[in-house]
Design a protein around this motif. Structure first.
Motif, PDB file in Angstrom:
ATOM      1  N   SER A 102       0.833  -1.199   0.000  1.00 29.80           N
ATOM      2  CA  SER A 102       0.000   0.000   0.000  1.00 29.80           C
ATOM      3  C   SER A 102       0.867   1.248   0.000  1.00 29.80           C
ATOM      4  O   SER A 102       1.909   1.286   0.659  1.00 29.80           O
ATOM      5  CB  SER A 102      -0.897   0.031   1.236  1.00 29.80           C
ATOM      6  N   GLY A 103       0.417   2.263  -0.734  1.00 26.45           N
ATOM      7  CA  GLY A 103       1.166   3.506  -0.843  1.00 26.45           C
ATOM      8  C   GLY A 103       0.476   4.661  -0.160  1.00 26.45           C
ATOM      9  O   GLY A 103      -0.715   4.602   0.186  1.00 26.45           O
ATOM     10  N   GLY A 104       1.209   5.734  -0.006  1.00 29.28           N
ATOM     11  CA  GLY A 104       0.718   6.917   0.663  1.00 29.28           C
ATOM     12  C   GLY A 104      -0.387   7.639  -0.085  1.00 29.28           C
ATOM     13  O   GLY A 104      -1.133   8.419   0.499  1.00 29.28           O
ATOM     14  N   ASP A 105      -0.529   7.369  -1.381  1.00 31.14           N
ATOM     15  CA  ASP A 105      -1.571   8.034  -2.166  1.00 31.14           C
ATOM     16  C   ASP A 105      -2.843   7.188  -2.264  1.00 31.14           C
ATOM     17  O   ASP A 105      -3.746   7.509  -3.028  1.00 31.14           O
ATOM     18  CB  ASP A 105      -1.062   8.366  -3.558  1.00 31.14           C
ATOM     19  N   GLY A 106      -2.914   6.092  -1.488  1.00 34.93           N
ATOM     20  CA  GLY A 106      -4.101   5.249  -1.481  1.00 34.93           C
ATOM     21  C   GLY A 106      -4.060   4.101  -2.479  1.00 34.93           C
ATOM     22  O   GLY A 106      -4.929   3.231  -2.444  1.00 34.93           O
ATOM     23  N   HIS A 107      -3.083   4.080  -3.361  1.00 34.98           N
ATOM     24  CA  HIS A 107      -2.973   2.963  -4.307  1.00 34.98           C
ATOM     25  C   HIS A 107      -2.393   1.740  -3.599  1.00 34.98           C
ATOM     26  O   HIS A 107      -1.624   1.866  -2.650  1.00 34.98           O
ATOM     27  CB  HIS A 107      -2.077   3.340  -5.486  1.00 34.98           C
ATOM     28  N   HIS A 108      -2.768   0.574  -4.073  1.00 33.85           N
ATOM     29  CA  HIS A 108      -2.219  -0.669  -3.543  1.00 33.85           C
ATOM     30  C   HIS A 108      -2.258  -1.731  -4.634  1.00 33.85           C
ATOM     31  O   HIS A 108      -2.962  -1.598  -5.626  1.00 33.85           O
ATOM     32  CB  HIS A 108      -2.975  -1.128  -2.296  1.00 33.85           C
TER      33      HIS A 108
ATOM     34  N   SER B 103       2.874   0.296   3.710  1.00 38.75           N
ATOM     35  CA  SER B 103       2.782  -1.006   4.370  1.00 38.75           C
ATOM     36  C   SER B 103       2.979  -2.125   3.365  1.00 38.75           C
ATOM     37  O   SER B 103       2.702  -1.968   2.180  1.00 38.75           O
ATOM     38  CB  SER B 103       1.443  -1.182   5.094  1.00 38.75           C
ATOM     39  N   ILE B 104       3.498  -3.234   3.892  1.00 44.81           N
ATOM     40  CA  ILE B 104       3.623  -4.479   3.132  1.00 44.81           C
ATOM     41  C   ILE B 104       3.039  -5.568   4.020  1.00 44.81           C
ATOM     42  O   ILE B 104       3.479  -5.753   5.157  1.00 44.81           O
ATOM     43  CB  ILE B 104       5.081  -4.807   2.787  1.00 44.81           C
ATOM     44  N   TRP B 105       2.032  -6.237   3.510  1.00 45.68           N
ATOM     45  CA  TRP B 105       1.383  -7.328   4.234  1.00 45.68           C
ATOM     46  C   TRP B 105       1.740  -8.630   3.524  1.00 45.68           C
ATOM     47  O   TRP B 105       1.739  -8.697   2.292  1.00 45.68           O
ATOM     48  CB  TRP B 105      -0.127  -7.121   4.226  1.00 45.68           C
ATOM     49  N   ILE B 106       2.044  -9.658   4.302  1.00 48.72           N
ATOM     50  CA  ILE B 106       2.318 -10.991   3.742  1.00 48.72           C
ATOM     51  C   ILE B 106       1.435 -11.982   4.478  1.00 48.72           C
ATOM     52  O   ILE B 106       1.408 -12.014   5.715  1.00 48.72           O
ATOM     53  CB  ILE B 106       3.787 -11.402   3.920  1.00 48.72           C
ATOM     54  N   GLY B 107       0.708 -12.789   3.719  1.00 49.82           N
ATOM     55  CA  GLY B 107      -0.153 -13.783   4.337  1.00 49.82           C
ATOM     56  C   GLY B 107      -0.538 -14.864   3.348  1.00 49.82           C
ATOM     57  O   GLY B 107      -0.386 -14.712   2.138  1.00 49.82           O
ATOM     58  N   ALA B 108      -1.056 -15.967   3.868  1.00 50.58           N
ATOM     59  CA  ALA B 108      -1.457 -17.092   3.047  1.00 50.58           C
ATOM     60  C   ALA B 108      -2.812 -16.833   2.409  1.00 50.58           C
ATOM     61  O   ALA B 108      -3.687 -16.224   3.022  1.00 50.58           O
ATOM     62  CB  ALA B 108      -1.526 -18.373   3.877  1.00 50.58           C
TER      63      ALA B 108
END
Length: 144
Positions: A75-81, A133-138
């Motif tokens: 996710s980025g600071g401008d709302g894009h992900h 943020s960087i999220w990692i999950g199954a």
């Protein structure tokens, strides 16, 4: 599930770590922008895989099928992900050299923040600016 976040000065410190803590890679890219035509840029920074590998993802790295179930959401600071699969960055699968760029065309990205760069993409839609943020999950398959 793992989640790293950052903002403000703490994120800039993380940016410094990205320059100093991992091998730096460079990628010359041309993104076909729908509104402005081809955009030529050179990005540099560590590989996303190296950074998240060092963070210790919560799967058995010896089991390929286990690794292939994991996703990364950036996710980025401008709302894009965007969402990537672990298999895209894993050398046993796609091995795509996705960067966490700290420099754009020779200029430090300290003020605007690190950027996710997928050099093999034709357009820059998965380039995420000012990573927050960087999220990692199954990936869980819904029961049928």
């Amino acid at each position: 599930m793992q989640h790293w976040t950052g903002s403000g000065a703490a994120w800039r410190e993380f940016g410094d770590d990205l320059r100093e803590g991992w091998q730096q890679h460079e990628a010359a890219v041309v993104y076909d922008c729908a509104t402005n035509g081809p955009q030529h840029h050179t990005f540099s920074g560590p590989l996303l895989r190296d950074v998240v590998d060092d963070a210790g993802p919560s799967f058995d790295s010896r089991r390929r099928k286990d690794r292939s179930r994991f996703l990364l959401a950036v996710s980025g600071g401008d709302g894009h992900h965007t969402v990537l699969s672990w298999a895209e960055i894993d050398a046993d699968f796609g091995g795509t050299p996705i960067l966490l760029a700290t420099r754009l065309d020779g200029q430090e990205l300290d003020e605007v923040g690190s950027q996710l760069v997928v050099p093999s993409d034709r357009c820059g839609a998965r380039c995420i600016s000012a990573i927050r943020s960087i999220w990692i999950g199954a990936c869980r398959v819904p029961s049928t």
